[in-house]
Scaffold this active site. Structure first.
Site, short mmCIF file in Angstrom:
data_model
loop_
_atom_site.label_atom_id
_atom_site.label_comp_id
_atom_site.label_asym_id
_atom_site.label_seq_id
_atom_site.Cartn_x
_atom_site.Cartn_y
_atom_site.Cartn_z
N GLU A 1 0.86 -1.19 0.00
CA GLU A 1 0.00 0.00 0.00
C GLU A 1 0.89 1.23 0.00
O GLU A 1 1.94 1.24 0.64
CB GLU A 1 -0.92 0.03 1.22
N CYS B 1 -6.58 1.27 2.56
CA CYS B 1 -7.42 2.47 2.57
C CYS B 1 -7.20 3.32 1.32
O CYS B 1 -8.12 4.00 0.88
CB CYS B 1 -7.13 3.28 3.83
N ASN C 1 -12.53 -3.01 1.22
CA ASN C 1 -11.42 -3.05 2.17
C ASN C 1 -11.89 -2.50 3.51
O ASN C 1 -12.19 -1.32 3.62
CB ASN C 1 -10.24 -2.21 1.65
N GLU C 2 -11.99 -3.37 4.50
CA GLU C 2 -12.34 -2.93 5.87
C GLU C 2 -13.61 -2.08 5.90
O GLU C 2 -13.70 -1.15 6.69
CB GLU C 2 -11.18 -2.16 6.50
#
Length: 871
Positions: free
Chosen positions: A269, A470, A600-601
């Site tokens: 990331e 994120c 994602n999350e």
């Protein structure tokens, strides 16, 4: 208190807790049928708390350290607040809680529960397009057969407003509530004040059956017990081991089972400056003059188009946007030169590191409207003006034209600068000034920093997840990572701010990611947003933050097509629309994409579920061979975890992405975490995990806990298909998150202790697991959970790998019986990591070990051992 006493206390509390639960279920003779429960929130917005009473006079708080519900709205940390929660029980028995988010947003939060303990994912309906929603309440309108949501405006002259809903998904437009008068001076209908521990608290009062209160009490006790287990650390007092610790291990090959050969991968990331200034080998910072104050969300006023640039022998330079090279890169530099010698200077990413004798590819775009135009001198210099290398480029044209040359460094330095010196007077426009080492990883143009990329390759990852995290779903809808913006010519790529507070040039884009995966033999696992931005998003022009309602439904078809285009870009024929773009970039053959992550999350809200389902169905319909990876939130439990798994089961998702960052105690006391997973449901991709200790650093304690977890995952390799530590990279002095696997600066790569654990698992994995019996000389619980083993066979190489973790402060004598496997006596490879738990410098040591069908091996204190045996 010494650790053995803490463990003994934990065991006692466990049995005490079990006895309490048993008593509550079967022995109610001395308990009331009902009692009162009071629901309230603290002034700091910390969450929803409860107290109970028999007579409404004597009140007992229920575990005030741990709120039963916390708000998940807003940016990370301090902005997630719950103000004035209001609890209401509907006629169907469900409990609804609403609260005010803050003093700014015209929305409330809503969550629902059947038992006041487990709360489903939250929603944040916008009720007031203007003004705020303060002190919200719920009631039921019998005439309309709908729930009335009531709230106060922050302005007295606006009064009290209401909205109606039948399902807490669709709400009527806001209207003034006339029952409270035009100025809204009436007191709350549903809130009461009571005194708790000498402090007045406002909340709601309910008469409930005693088991409801008992459930709250037991939930808090269980939470306190789990917290105590999580606080357990690895280190122990050697004085508690008076007798030698011995074990015998005997694996059973007839019980072997197939496990995933993709267990160990990496997750990349762009956090901690992992791309620009990191893995991406570009040496010029802000090469396109596209930095903007918005990258830093306003807290760094010196961050702008000129960041990292300055002028020598001149006053300043201008930034213009009138006629750019490409609309996606609007800004460029303008020099007004009165006397030859003016230089536009870039400092790089805290200096430019160069090595004597090495060559660097230089390129820039330039133009000049003047009739007399000159060449451009470019040189590498030190801060004292010493020249480290220079080259003269061709004459500038009247229109934008790319100039290219090669500079050879004459000195090794880590603080060089690049100077662009036009050899003319008058106006000169410059853009996309780039300096690349020719020695990139695998010699790729526009490639990766060789030493960092090699460190990743050395892990032997079976897959790479990218570009986040994120970063993938972005900070607000406008910041969603659009993969199409990251391919094609560099000047045509569309940069944007990074969710982590800096800038993404997208020089490292999807083509480069796919190419790197191919170069290191890793399966590519791109992750796209599920139609919603990060649930921790700020407003960025929207009425509310968070998921912001997701991509508008009228735009979802276009977004879904973008996801489908990504698959075509990776796998399509070179004659297809997107396959042709890949071929034009230099890769006519497909990248053979097999996996794609969606989400994602995420908060598993109605907004998410609707959009994820649309994307999932579209991908499966057009590309049934692609495995879509779902998401189960950021934690190992809770509503997002439960609802994410429920959604995956409902849709038939084959692989679910789990994330969790836990203290050492969690790994010690959750070794059966995956043993209890349902094998008939989706498999697990543990996409982000790490062991965290106070201070958030990586040491032998965290590394051994991660090794412990991976050993337990190998045992469950039939249900856990993939794992990747996170985060991967961090530039020293520029971190937004710690710990990370690899730290680096401009000249050094600094792997952590945890890196070597990952590397050892990557180098010594397999595709068959052998269950083993471990007999211990002492059945103490603290010994049982601190000495673990794994036996894995690599069918390709016909080798057996034995992994052993000893988390005790004393050596452990082991007797290993391999007679069931029938190996020949031989010299095998032995690799050991050992030291003090707080040691940050431990490295693997290699040697030889003589093995036979029955042999002995002593596990050093606080160690991870690997024995590799030819079969």
């Amino acid at each position: 208190m010494i650790l053995i006493d803490r463990i003994s206390k934990a065991v006692k509390i466990f049995f005490l807790l079990s006895a309490l639960i048993f008593t509550s279920l079967f022995l109610r003779a001395n308990e009331p049928d009902s009692a009162y429960v009071f629901a309230y929130g603290e002034e700091n917005g910390g969450g929803l708390y409860f107290a109970w009473s028999i007579d409404q006079k004597e009140w007992h708080t229920i575990g005030n350290r741990y709120p039963f519900l916390k708000s998940d709205y807003g940016r990370w940390g301090s902005q997630k607040r719950m103000y004035d929660p209001f609890l209401y029980q509907a006629s169907d028995g469900l409990w609804h809680c609403i609260w005010s988010l803050n003093n700014e947003d015209g929305a409330v939060a809503h969550a629902v529960s059947s038992d006041l303990v487990y709360w489903k994912p939250q929603s944040y309906p916008v009720l007031m397009p203007y003004g705020n929603c303060l002190k919200p309440e719920i009631s039921y309108d019998l005439q309309r057969k709908e729930y009335r949501i009531l709230w106060h405006s922050d302005k007295p002259d606006q009064g009290v407003f209401h909205s109606f809903t039948a399902d807490f998904r669709h709400y009527s437009p806001a209207g003034r509530d006339d029952r409270h008068g035009s100025e809204g001076k009436s007191a709350s209908m549903g809130r009461k004040d009571i005194s708790l521990a000498g402090k007045r608290q406002a909340g709601t009062l309910h008469c409930v059956a005693w088991p409801v209160i008992e459930g709250l009490i037991n939930s808090q006790r269980l939470g306190a017990y789990r917290q105590m287990l999580n606080e357990e650390r690895v280190w122990m007092d050697p004085a508690h081991f008076k007798d030698p610790v011995t074990i015998s291990i005997s694996p059973a090959i007839q019980k072997k089972k197939s496990i995933s050969d993709l267990l160990i991968g990496i997750f990349y990331e762009d956090i901690n400056y992992a791309a620009d200034g990191g893995l991406y080998a570009e040496l010029v910072q802000n090469r396109g003059f596209e930095y903007a104050l918005s990258d830093k969300e306003g807290w760094d006023k010196n961050w702008n188009n000129r960041t990292a640039w300055s002028v020598v022998n001149g006053e300043t330079f201008l930034i213009d946007t009138v006629s750019p090279i490409h609309p996606n890169n609007k800004h460029y530099a303008v020099l007004q030169i009165e006397k030859i010698g003016v230089a536009l200077v870039n400092e790089g990413f805290n200096g430019i590191a160069v090595k004597a004798g090495e060559k660097y590819d230089l390129s820039l775009f330039a133009r000049s409207p003047g009739k007399v135009r000159g060449k451009i001198l470019v040189r590498l210099t030190g801060k004292n003006g010493e020249v480290y290398g220079e080259v003269t480029m061709r004459t500038v044209s009247a229109e934008w034209k790319k100039l290219e040359a090669v500079i050879t460094a004459t000195k090794t330095a880590d603080d060089a600068r690049i100077e662009v010196v036009p050899q003319q007077t008058g106006r000169v426009d410059l853009d996309m000034v780039s300096l690349f080492p020719q020695k990139t990883f695998k010699g790729r143009r526009n490639g990766l920093r060789a030493d960092l990329a090699q460190a990743l390759s050395d892990l032997r990852p079976r897959f790479m997840r990218f570009p986040g995290g994120c970063v993938a779903h972005g900070d607000g809808i406008g910041n969603i990572y659009r993969w199409e913006n990251t391919i094609g010519p560099l000047e045509a790529r569309k940069p944007q701010r990074n969710l982590w507070g800096y800038h993404q040039s997208f020089g490292l884009g999807y083509f480069e990611y796919f190419q790197f995966c191919e170069d290191i033999g890793a399966e590519p696992v791109p992750v796209v947003t599920a139609g919603v931005p990060c649930q921790n998003s700020a407003h960025h022009g929207c009425l509310i933050g968070g998921q912001q309602g997701g991509i508008p439904m009228e735009e979802m078809d276009e977004y879904i097509q973008s996801v489908l285009n990504l698959v075509e870009y990776a796998n399509g024929d070179a004659k297809s629309d997107w396959g042709r773009k890949r071929a034009e970039a230099g890769h006519p053959e497909p990248f053979n994409l097999k996996y794609i992550g969606v989400g994602n999350e995420d908060l598993i809200s109605d907004v998410f579920v609707e959009r994820f389902t649309m994307i999932y169905n579209a991908v499966k319909a057009k590309y049934p061979e692609i495995t879509v990876i779902g998401t189960a939130g950021p934690f190992s439990e809770g509503s997002d975890y439960v609802e994410g798994w429920n959604l995956a089961t409902e849709l038939g998702v084959k692989l679910v992405d789990e994330h969790y960052y836990q203290p050492p105690g969690w790994y010690l006391n959750n070794q059966d975490y995956y043993d209890r997973y349902d094998r008939s449901k989706a498999k697990v991709y543990l996409g982000e995990y790490a062991a965290h200790v106070p201070g958030r650093h990586n040491n032998l304690e965290t590394a051994l806990c991660e090794a412990l977890h991976l050993i337990n995952i190998e045992r469950n390799g039939d249900i856990v298909a993939m794992t990747s530590y996170a985060p991967l990279l961090a530039k020293e002095g520029s971190t937004q998150w710690n710990p990370d696997l690899i730290y680096f600066n401009n000249t050094e790569v600094k792997p952590t202790v945890g890196y070597y654990v990952q590397k050892l698992f990557g180098h010594h994995s397999g595709n068959e697991y052998l269950p083993a019996n471990i007999n211990r000389s002492d059945n103490r619980e603290d010994i049982r959970k601190r000495v673990v083993s794994s036996f894995v066979i690599d069918a390709k190489t016909n080798e057996l790998t034995i992994k052993l973790v000893n988390l005790l402060p004393v050596p452990v004598s082991s007797s290993i019986d391999l007679s069931d496997i029938h190996i020949a006596n031989n010299q095998s490879d032995l690799i050991v990591m050992k030291g003090s738990p707080d040691d940050k410098t431990v490295r693997p040591k290699e040697s030889k070990l003589t093995v036979s069908e029955q042999f002995n091996y002593e596990l050093p204190a606080y160690s991870f051992s690997i024995i590799r045996i030819k079969m």
